[in-house]
Design a protein around this motif. Structure first.
Motif, mmCIF file in Angstrom:
data_model
loop_
_atom_site.group_PDB
_atom_site.id
_atom_site.type_symbol
_atom_site.label_atom_id
_atom_site.label_comp_id
_atom_site.label_asym_id
_atom_site.label_seq_id
_atom_site.Cartn_x
_atom_site.Cartn_y
_atom_site.Cartn_z
ATOM 1 N N ASP A 49 61.795 9.150 34.773
ATOM 2 C CA ASP A 49 60.773 9.805 35.585
ATOM 3 C C ASP A 49 60.892 9.427 37.049
ATOM 4 N N GLY A 50 60.853 10.427 37.903
ATOM 5 C CA GLY A 50 60.777 10.205 39.340
ATOM 6 C C GLY A 50 59.466 10.793 39.849
ATOM 7 N N LEU A 51 58.925 10.226 40.915
ATOM 8 C CA LEU A 51 57.649 10.701 41.454
ATOM 9 C C LEU A 51 57.869 11.661 42.616
ATOM 10 N N LEU A 52 57.309 12.846 42.476
ATOM 11 C CA LEU A 52 57.288 13.824 43.564
ATOM 12 C C LEU A 52 55.879 13.804 44.133
ATOM 13 N N HIS A 53 55.700 13.110 45.255
ATOM 14 C CA HIS A 53 54.358 12.973 45.841
ATOM 15 C C HIS A 53 53.919 14.295 46.453
ATOM 16 N N ILE A 54 52.579 14.492 46.477
ATOM 17 C CA ILE A 54 52.030 15.752 46.980
ATOM 18 C C ILE A 54 52.455 16.015 48.426
ATOM 19 N N THR A 55 52.619 14.950 49.217
ATOM 20 C CA THR A 55 53.004 15.114 50.622
ATOM 21 C C THR A 55 54.470 15.518 50.787
ATOM 22 N N ASP A 56 55.237 15.406 49.711
ATOM 23 C CA ASP A 56 56.655 15.764 49.769
ATOM 24 C C ASP A 56 56.951 17.072 49.051
ATOM 25 N N MET A 57 55.893 17.826 48.726
ATOM 26 C CA MET A 57 56.096 19.091 48.020
ATOM 27 C C MET A 57 56.343 20.260 48.968
ATOM 28 N N SER A 58 55.681 20.232 50.117
ATOM 29 C CA SER A 58 55.815 21.357 51.050
ATOM 30 C C SER A 58 55.516 20.882 52.461
ATOM 31 N N TRP A 59 56.152 21.535 53.427
ATOM 32 C CA TRP A 59 55.824 21.254 54.830
ATOM 33 C C TRP A 59 54.444 21.785 55.160
ATOM 34 N N GLY A 60 53.949 22.688 54.329
ATOM 35 C CA GLY A 60 52.632 23.265 54.547
ATOM 36 C C GLY A 60 51.539 22.478 53.850
ATOM 37 N N ARG A 61 50.334 23.082 53.840
ATOM 38 C CA ARG A 61 49.166 22.434 53.257
ATOM 39 C C ARG A 61 49.152 22.639 51.736
ATOM 40 N N VAL A 62 49.029 21.535 50.973
ATOM 41 C CA VAL A 62 48.907 21.584 49.516
ATOM 42 C C VAL A 62 47.671 20.785 49.127
ATOM 43 N N SER A 63 46.689 21.463 48.551
ATOM 44 C CA SER A 63 45.455 20.780 48.163
ATOM 45 C C SER A 63 45.621 20.021 46.856
ATOM 46 N N HIS A 64 46.401 20.584 45.931
ATOM 47 C CA HIS A 64 46.629 19.924 44.642
ATOM 48 C C HIS A 64 48.014 20.333 44.132
ATOM 49 N N PRO A 65 48.729 19.403 43.494
ATOM 50 C CA PRO A 65 50.082 19.719 43.003
ATOM 51 C C PRO A 65 50.136 20.928 42.076
ATOM 52 N N SER A 66 49.034 21.171 41.358
ATOM 53 C CA SER A 66 49.021 22.306 40.420
ATOM 54 C C SER A 66 49.122 23.648 41.135
ATOM 55 N N GLU A 67 48.923 23.666 42.461
ATOM 56 C CA GLU A 67 49.094 24.908 43.210
ATOM 57 C C GLU A 67 50.565 25.333 43.247
ATOM 58 N N MET A 68 51.466 24.354 43.102
ATOM 59 C CA MET A 68 52.894 24.645 43.206
ATOM 60 C C MET A 68 53.651 24.470 41.894
ATOM 61 N N LEU A 69 53.147 23.570 41.025
ATOM 62 C CA LEU A 69 53.906 23.231 39.822
ATOM 63 C C LEU A 69 53.049 23.312 38.562
ATOM 64 N N SER A 70 53.737 23.472 37.428
ATOM 65 C CA SER A 70 53.097 23.430 36.113
ATOM 66 C C SER A 70 53.954 22.568 35.204
ATOM 67 N N VAL A 71 53.316 21.918 34.226
ATOM 68 C CA VAL A 71 54.059 21.089 33.282
ATOM 69 C C VAL A 71 55.084 21.962 32.551
ATOM 70 N N GLY A 72 56.317 21.483 32.511
ATOM 71 C CA GLY A 72 57.386 22.235 31.862
ATOM 72 C C GLY A 72 58.279 22.985 32.834
ATOM 73 N N ASP A 73 57.862 23.117 34.088
ATOM 74 C CA ASP A 73 58.691 23.808 35.081
ATOM 75 C C ASP A 73 60.001 23.057 35.305
ATOM 76 N N GLU A 74 61.072 23.805 35.409
ATOM 77 C CA GLU A 74 62.370 23.217 35.735
ATOM 78 C C GLU A 74 62.631 23.445 37.220
ATOM 79 N N ILE A 75 62.830 22.366 37.958
ATOM 80 C CA ILE A 75 62.972 22.474 39.416
ATOM 81 C C ILE A 75 64.128 21.607 39.902
ATOM 82 N N ASP A 76 64.629 21.968 41.089
ATOM 83 C CA ASP A 76 65.634 21.152 41.769
ATOM 84 C C ASP A 76 64.928 20.296 42.808
ATOM 85 N N VAL A 77 65.115 18.992 42.718
ATOM 86 C CA VAL A 77 64.484 18.071 43.658
ATOM 87 C C VAL A 77 65.562 17.278 44.377
#
Length: 601
Positions: free
Chosen positions: A233-261
Motif C-alpha cells: 500500500d502506498g498513500l495518495l494524499h488528498i493534496t497530491d491528487m490534483s492541482w485544483g481544489r479537492v474537498s474529498h478524495p471520493s470526488e476523484m476516486l472510488s474503491v477498486g479504481d485502477e490508476i497510474d500514480v
C-alpha cells in the motif's frame, strides 16, 4: 472340650479366614483399579450397552458411565464391545447415583490440545477455519481446538464487517498459548505484515522517485487514498491528487479504481511510499504570470464563497480571490453571496500575482470604469447640486448624489454662525437639500458637501458693517444666567454680559431684558478670529464709545477701558459662561478635522 467340638471350631475359623481373605482381595483390586483411573485424564473404555439416546461405557470401575449419543462422531457405526477413548471428569458423579462422569468430546479436545502443545509453539504458522463471531473478534477451529482471532489482528486496516470471514480458512500465526487456561490467540495481520515487509523491501529496491506505477484503490479516507501496488500500500494524499481544489478524495476516486500514480517519496527507514497524481502534469503556477498578466480581463468560475471574498477558478489548480472590497465601486457589499453564487461564470481583472505564495488578486468592479472618476468630471468642486438626505449621524448627514453614491455634510459645514450639535437641528431624513461639492476623493470614494457655502460668510465683511464703539439696534434672542444674546442681523449675535446690563448690580438677566425685546446696545468687543461680539447697555459706556473716532478691527485692538470691562466681565462669568458660549455661541468651526475625515471615509 470334646474332639468334635474342637474340630467344628477349627472349621469355622478356617471358613472365616478364607472369607476374609477373599473380601480383602476384592477391596485391594478395587482400590488398585481406582488408583489407575485419574480424574481429568483420557481413559479407554468398552461400549457395554448402546441405547437409543446414548451408550454405557465400562472403564473397569465399579459402575459404568453414560454418554449421550450427540458426543459420538461415529454413532451409527458404534456397537457394543467397541473400544472408546473418553475423558474422565469425575469417578463418582453424585448427580447420577455415583456413576463416573465421562465425555467423548472432551477427550477429543484434550487430544487435539496435546497435539498442538507437542507440535507447535508461539510464532508457529497454522491453518484454521473461522466458525463464529464473538465480541471483539472471531473464533477459529485449529485442528479441533478453538483459538481467538482479535478484530485488530484480522487485517492491516480495520475490518468493517467481520462476518465476511465466517466459514473461511485462514493462515494464521500463533501469538500466545496458555496451557493452564487452555486458550490460544492467533493473528492474520502478523503474517500480512511480514509479507508486506518482504514485498515492500522488494518493491523499494525496485522503484525510484518519479517512477509511474499502476495500482488499485484499496481504501479511501478523509485525508487521502491507499493504493495497492502489487500487494504493497502506498498513500495518495488528498493534496497530491490534483492541482485544483479537492474537498474529498471520493470526488476523484472510488474503491477498486485502477490508476497510474507517480512515486513522489520513499521513506526507506519506515518503509513508506508516498504517491501522487497531480505530479504527472506540470504545475500550472509555473507559468501563471505569463498566462494571466496583471491588468488583463479573464473569465473564471466561482468555486467558494467566504465572508471576506470569493474564490474564482481560472483553470484546474489555479484560483484567485476577489476581495469583498473589489466587488463594487458604489455598493457596500456586506457578504459576497449577495451578488455571487457558487458555479457562476464571471469576468474579472487580474490586479496582483504573488507566485511564491500562489495567490492571485482579482477585481470584479475594475471590469467597468470607476464612476468616482467620472463624477469628478461631471460635478467638479464648487458645483451646486440637489440630493436627498439618506441618513444622519451625530457628526453629519449623508446625501445621495447618484444611485449608490453618497456625499456627507459635516455639522461644521451646515452654518456659518451657529454651532450645530446634531444635523437633525437643520435637516430631516428624506429632505431634498441643495448642497455644494467641497471635495471629491475617488481613491477613498468620499465626497464632502456643504450647505453654509451656498451663501457668503457674514463674518467675511463684518468690518464694513460693524465697528468697535458702534451703537446698534438688535433683538434679544436668548437669556442665560450670565447674560443675553442679541441678534444684530445677518445671523450674527452678540453677548450682553450681566455685568454690562446696568450701572447697578443685576441679580437676574430677566429683571432687565426679555426675549424678543428690541434694545440699543454698544459694541465693546469685536473679535473676528474668535467670531465673538461683546455688547453693553451701560449709559456711560455708550457715551464713551461715542467719542471714539477710529478703531482697528483687523489688528484686534480694543476700545481702551471698554475692552477691559468686557474681558473682566467674561472672566467673572466663570466656566458656565464659557460652556454656554461653546454650545450657543456664533462659532461653527471643525474641532477635530481628523475625526471628520475618518467619519466621512
Amino acid at each position: 472340650m470334646s474332639n468334635k467340638t474342637q474340630t467344628m471350631q477349627m472349621f469355622n475359623d478356617l471358613i472365616d479366614v478364607e472369607n476374609m481373605s477373599s473380601m480383602e482381595d476384592l477391596l485391594v483390586e478395587e482400590e488398585i483399579s481406582g488408583d489407575k483411573l485419574s480424574e481429568g485424564k483420557i481413559v479407554t473404555g468398552i461400549v457395554s450397552n448402546k441405547r437409543d439416546n446414548g451408550a454405557l461405557i465400562d472403564i473397569n470401575y465399579k459402575s459404568e458411565g453414560f454418554i449421550p449419543k450427540e458426543e459420538f462422531e461415529n454413532w451409527d457405526e458404534l456397537k457394543e464391545g467397541d473400544s472408546q477413548e473418553v475423558f474422565l471428569e469425575l469417578l463418582e458423579d453424585d448427580r447420577d447415583g455415583g456413576s463416573p462422569l465421562l465425555s467423548v468430546q472432551r477427550a477429543l479436545m484434550l487430544k487435539a490440545w496435546n497435539n498442538i502443545i507437542e507440535n507447535y509453539e508461539e510464532g508457529s504458522v497454522v491453518k484454521g477455519l473461522v466458525n463464529r463471531r464473538i465480541k471483539g473478534g472471531l473464533m477459529v477451529d485449529i485442528m479441533g481446538v478453538e483459538a481467538f482471532l482479535p478484530g485488530s489482528q484480522i487485517d492491516l486496516v480495520p475490518v468493517k464487517n467481520m462476518d465476511e470471514y465466517i466459514d473461511k480458512e485462514l493462515e494464521l500465526k500463533i501469538l500466545k498459548i496458555n496451557d493452564e487456561r487452555k486458550n490460544i490467540v492467533v493473528s492474520k495481520r502478523e503474517l500480512l505484515e511480514e509479507t508486506r515487509k518482504e514485498k515492500l523491501k522488494e518493491l523499494i529496491d525496485d522503484i525510484k522517485v518519479d517512477q509511474i506505477k499502476k495500482g488499485v484503490v484499496k481504501n479511501i479516507t478523509d485525508f487521502g487514498a491507499f493504493i495497492d501496488l502489487d500487494g504493497i500500500d502506498g498513500l495518495l494524499h488528498i493534496t497530491d491528487m490534483s492541482w485544483g481544489r479537492v474537498s474529498h478524495p471520493s470526488e476523484m476516486l472510488s474503491v477498486g479504481d485502477e490508476i497510474d500514480v507517480i512515486i513522489i517519496d520513499i521513506d526507506y527507514e519506515k518503509q513508506r511510499v508516498s504517491l501522487g497524481l497531480k505530479q504527472k502534469n506540470d504545475d500550472p503556477w509555473e507559468a501563471v504570470e505569463e498566462t494571466y498578466p496583471i491588468g488583463e480581463n479573464i473569465k473564471g468560475r466561482v468555486v467558494n464563497i467566504m465572508p471576506y471574498g470569493a474564490f474564482i477558478e481560472l483553470e484546474e489548480g489555479v484560483e484567485g480571490l476577489i476581495h469583498v472590497s473589489e466587488m463594487s465601486w458604489i455598493k457596500r457589499i456586506s457578504h459576497p453571496s449577495h451578488i455571487l453564487s457558487i458555479g457562476d461564470e464571471i469576468e474579472v481583472k487580474v490586479i496582483d500575482i504573488q507566485k511564491a505564495t500562489k495567490k492571485i488578486s482579482l477585481s470584479l468592479r475594475q471590469i467597468t470604469e470607476n464612476p468616482w472618476l467620472q463624477l469628478e468630471k461631471d460635478v467638479p468642486v464648487g458645483t451646486k447640486i440637489t440630493g436627498k438626505v439618506r441618513n444622519m449621524t451625530s457628526y453629519g448627514a449623508f446625501i445621495e448624489i447618484q444611485d449608490g453614491m453618497d456625499g456627507m455634510i459635516h455639522v461644521s459645514d451646515m452654518s456659518w454662525t451657529r454651532k450645530i450639535n446634531h444635523p437633525g437641528e437643520v435637516l430631516e431624513k428624506g429632505d431634498e437639500v441643495e448642497v455644494v461639492i467641497l471635495d471629491i476623493s475617488p481613491d477613498e470614494q468620499r465626497i464632502s458637501l456643504g450647505i453654509k457655502q451656498l451663501k457668503e460668510d457674514p463674518w467675511s465683511n463684518i468690518g464694513k458693517r460693524l465697528h468697535l464703539g458702534d451703537k446698534i439696534k438688535g433683538k434679544v434672542t436668548k437669556l442665560t444666567s450670565f447674560g443675553a444674546f442679541v441678534d444684530l442681523g445677518d445671523e450674527i449675535e452678540g453677548l450682553v454680559h450681566i455685568s454690562e446690563l446696568s450701572e447697578e448690580h443685576v441679580e437676574k438677566v430677566g429683571d432687565v431684558l426679555k426675549v424678543d425685546e428690541e434694545v440699543e446696545v454698544n459694541i465693546i468687543k469685536l473679535d473676528v478670529d474668535e467670531r465673538k461680539i461683546g455688547l453693553s447697555l451701560k449709559a456711560e459706556v455708550i457715551e464713551k464709545a461715542a467719542d471714539v473716532d477710529s478703531l482697528s478691527i483687523e489688528q484686534g485692538e480694543h476700545l481702551g477701558d471698554l475692552g477691559g470691562i468686557f474681558d473682566t466681565a467674561m472672566e467673572n462669568a466663570g466656566n458656565s459662561a464659557n460652556e454656554v458660549e461653546e454650545s450657543e455661541g456664533n462659532t461653527a468651526t471643525i474641532d477635530d478635522e481628523e475625526e471628520k475625515n475618518e467619519v466621512e471615509k
